[in-house]
Design an enzyme around this catalytic site. Structure first.
Site: not given
Length: 769
Positions: A489-490, A492, A495-497, A585
């Protein structure tokens, strides 16, 4: 053959131009400390190059033959100071750019195609095309100065500098308005804040401010019809140059320089005002100006001190910390200090009807935790909050300013000779005795009961947190539930941080509000980091506004409701959480919509938590370009006001149903915040909604709220609580019900032209609603 012809044309052009000006060819460059740091005009009067700037360098045009360097034009004022390793390049493809460290680049002229550059004896720096046409020139893009032969066209602005040693954009602006009026405003001021005008409003849309070589400064319509003389001219022409400048103090002056005496500074032969304190906002918020020995001096309100004593425009702040209304706290005294002959921008929230005297006005403010200052005029008392803007103290005012001051202890408390003091020492002493007695008894009771209930309370809290909160999922469960993560769906921000994953867990795990996305669970298994949120079927706000289904967008009332939802979510994060949270953000892509079109804030991967009693923090830049507040780029302390700035941009996007930057729009509409300001300034707000049938008063209020939120100075932005209160005062009903919709206008198919970055549209805060 084509290249030879082009080369021949370039040589021919250079020969024709060389008789009156010095020429710079493609591939040339300048550096602050290199062998060549400036390009001179033929007579050597003017130079285009680097010069020392506070804490670094600036690039611009300055007088090279006069002993005290006089700067008349500056490049990239939003990016100063430049570092010692900056390089100006006239590129081989005909662009003019400044290269800085780490690949950063400032574009002065990036359209390309210029064949020759020229520094002229008029003080104009020009880029020519291969046929000799002018592609770009500094005379068309003034900063704070006009030279002889130069004009300020309709819609153009001059901005003062921050200080005499810092050419960055300062506090004041001079605007040649489209209505024919030449007006001076403080930066961030509305039309009501204007402090000088030519009073030529309504004379036409093509009026220009002009300066001739004899010192004649005047307004001209359509290049032919004289509207008004500011000076009479007829000053000496020979061996004399003239320049008009909006100075650091906000007054614009006409200077003359005698070229026969290069050691002599320029002389002022005309000024828009002889009052050195005429520039509104010279002393910043909570400060005011006084003329002492013919010089302007800034003062702070009682109980305040300068943020930066060397930079008055930054204003004043309390020299103590007030965490809450302490009027009834032990050991604390509160008094009202009077300031005669004062006035400031109106921010009144209450007018107590019963007040008849100054003493009663003082008492009304003292008894109101929301009141920080009061303005007493005759028999009227106006209760207000801080900060105070555009404050003046003059003999022409009959008002009395009343400022609430918190005194740390009774020993250093109120001065009994001050008639405005409302807190009496005897009353405090009685409260102290009574309070100590009550506290002693209460302590005995509490001490006895605390031991008995401690373990029970700890056990209860443990059980509560065991049963309430996000659920831990295994990776296998989530893979099965999502059918192998088949439908994405999208994405964030994290990511993988993994570190940001932990931040999002901490933030969202302790929040619960109808306008925040609900965290259902998480997976922290091996290298897998997953968050499980409630499903939001309507997608993001960006989908609804910028890529609507069937090319339709929500109606006006629905858009207002979305804005209110977002503001409520931010208010919860800033003021209603146990620990204040800065989202960092806020943007339409991070606003998700449920099945009822209720807006909910998501993606807390970049959020910053504030410790108890902490109001600001320092961190590396976070957020998304276009929504990031200016203080991020200036390495200033970060407060909750960065979210207010981002919300302001989002609010303007909601109102106009378009992105903040649209590269395929006309140049004057490409940057949303600048276009909105221009429409506001010219009273053409209907353009923003393309003639949509909306309440004009409500639209005006909403635009003001948005522009107030995106002030460059965080102190001038409202709190999100103020934003919520203002937004909720603009609720309207949509004709045909909330489901009514309108067709979204297609963007105009025209290329984005280069917009000169030297002068941007200033933004306005709001005084009245």
């Amino acid at each position: 053959m084509a290249s030879l012809i082009a080369f021949a044309l370039t040589i021919s052009l250079a020969f024709n131009i060389a008789t009156s000006q010095s020429n710079i060819t493609r591939g040339s460059s300048l550096t602050p400390n290199g062998a060549t740091n400036a390009w001179l005009s033929p007579s050597g009067l003017y130079a285009f190059g680097f010069y020392p700037q506070k804490e670094g360098y600036a690039l611009g045009i300055y007088t090279a033959q006069i002993s005290q360097r006089t700067v008349v034009w500056t490049a990239g004022r939003d990016n100063l100071p430049l570092l010692y390793n900056a390089t100006l390049r006239f590129t081989t493809d005909g662009r003019l750019v400044i290269d800085q460290a780490q690949g950063q680049q400032i574009n002065i002229f990036d359209a390309g195609g210029a064949s020759i550059a020229s520094m002229q004896d008029s003080g104009n720096f020009v880029l020519y095309g291969s046929q000799g046409t002018v592609l770009w020139q500094t005379f068309d893009n003034p900063t704070d100065t006009l030279l002889a032969g130069q004009r300020l066209a309709a819609g153009k602005r001059l901005f003062s500098s921050i200080s005499e040693v810092d050419q960055s954009i300062g506090v004041f602006r001079l605007v040649m308005q489209f209505d024919g009026n030449l007006v001076q405003y403080p930066k961030g001021g509305t039309r009501d804040a204007a402090y000088w005008a030519s009073n030529t409003v309504g004379t036409g849309s093509n009026v220009t401010l002009n300066l001739d070589s004899d010192g004649f400064l005047y307004l001209l319509q359509n290049s032919t019809y004289l509207i008004r003389n500011l000076t009479q001219g007829r000053y000496p022409r020979n061996n004399t140059i003239y320049r008009m400048k909006i100075d650091v103090d906000g007054i614009f002056r006409l200077y003359s320089h005698d070229l026969r005496n290069m050691s002599k500074n320029g002389s002022v032969i005309w000024a828009s005002s002889n009052n050195k304190c005429a520039g509104r906002g010279l002393c910043g918020v909570n400060g005011y100006c006084e003329v002492m020995n013919d010089d302007a001096q800034c003062r702070c309100l009682p109980g305040f001190e300068f943020v930066n004593p060397e930079l008055w425009s930054m204003g004043c702040q309390r020299n103590y910390t007030v965490e809450k209304c302490k009027m009834n706290d032990l050991g604390t005294a509160v008094r009202m200090v009077s300031l005669s002959n004062a006035r400031w921008e109106e921010t009144t929230y209450d007018n107590p009807e019963a007040t008849m005297t100054q003493e009663e006005c003082s008492a009304a403010c003292l008894n109101d935790c929301n009141c920080e200052v009061a303005l007493f005029s005759g028999q009227e008392c106006r209760l207000q909050r801080l900060p105070l803007r555009f404050m003046e103290v003059t003999d022409n005012e009959s008002n009395v300013g009343l400022i609430k001051v918190y005194v740390a202890s009774l020993n250093n408390g109120p001065d009994p000779s001050n008639p405005s003091i409302q807190v009496k020492k005897a009353r405090r002493k009685g409260i102290l005795v009574t309070g100590v007695s009550l506290i002693s008894i209460s302590l005995l009771v509490l001490l006895f009961s605390a031991v008995l209930i401690y373990k029970a309370r700890v056990w209860a809290y443990r059980k509560l947190f065991e049963n309430v909160g996000p659920r831990a999922f295994s990776y296998a469960e989530l893979e099965r539930i999502t059918n192998g993560f088949k439908e994405e769906l999208g994405r964030g921000s994290f990511g993988i941080v993994y570190k940001e994953f932990q931040t999002e867990m901490k933030v969202i795990g302790r929040t619960h509000h109808r306008n925040l996305t609900k965290l259902l669970g998480y997976c922290y298994e091996g290298s897998e980091r997953l968050l499980v949120y409630e499903y939001m079927p309507q997608g993001s706000l960006a989908d609804i506004l910028f890529e609507p289904k069937r090319n339709i967008v929500p109606c006006w009332a629905e858009r207002i409701r979305m804005a209110i939802d977002i503001a409520h979510g931010i208010l919860y994060l800033h003021e209603e959480c146990e620990t204040a949270i800065i989202h960092c953000d806020i943007k339409p892509q991070n606003i998700l919509m449920d099945e009822y079109n209720c807006a909910k804030i998501s993606d807390f991967g970049l959020a910053k938590l504030l410790e108890h009693d902490q109001t600001r923090t320092s961190t590396l830049i976070r957020g998304t370009r276009g929504y990031v507040a200016p203080e991020w780029y200036k390495n200033l302390p970060i407060t909750v006001k960065v979210d207010v700035f981002s919300f302001g941009i989002v609010l303007l996007e909601i109102l106009c149903c378009r992105r903040s930057v649209e590269n395929n729009f006309p140049v004057n509409e490409a940057i949303l915040e600048e276009w909105v300001y221009d429409c506001y300034e010219t009273d053409e707000l209907s353009k923003l909604v393309n003639g949509e049938d909306v309440d004009k008063h409500a639209l005006d209020r909403m635009v003001k709220i948005g522009l107030w939120c995106i002030q460059e100075d965080p102190a001038l932005r409202p709190s999100v609580k103020q934003v919520v209160l203002m937004l909720e005062g603009t609720r309207v009903r949509c004709k045909g019900g909330l489901s009514a919709i309108r067709h979204k206008n297609q963007p105009m198919a025209s290329p984005l032209l280069h917009r000169n970055g030297t002068i941007g549209a200033p933004l306005v805060p709001v005084g009245h609603f």
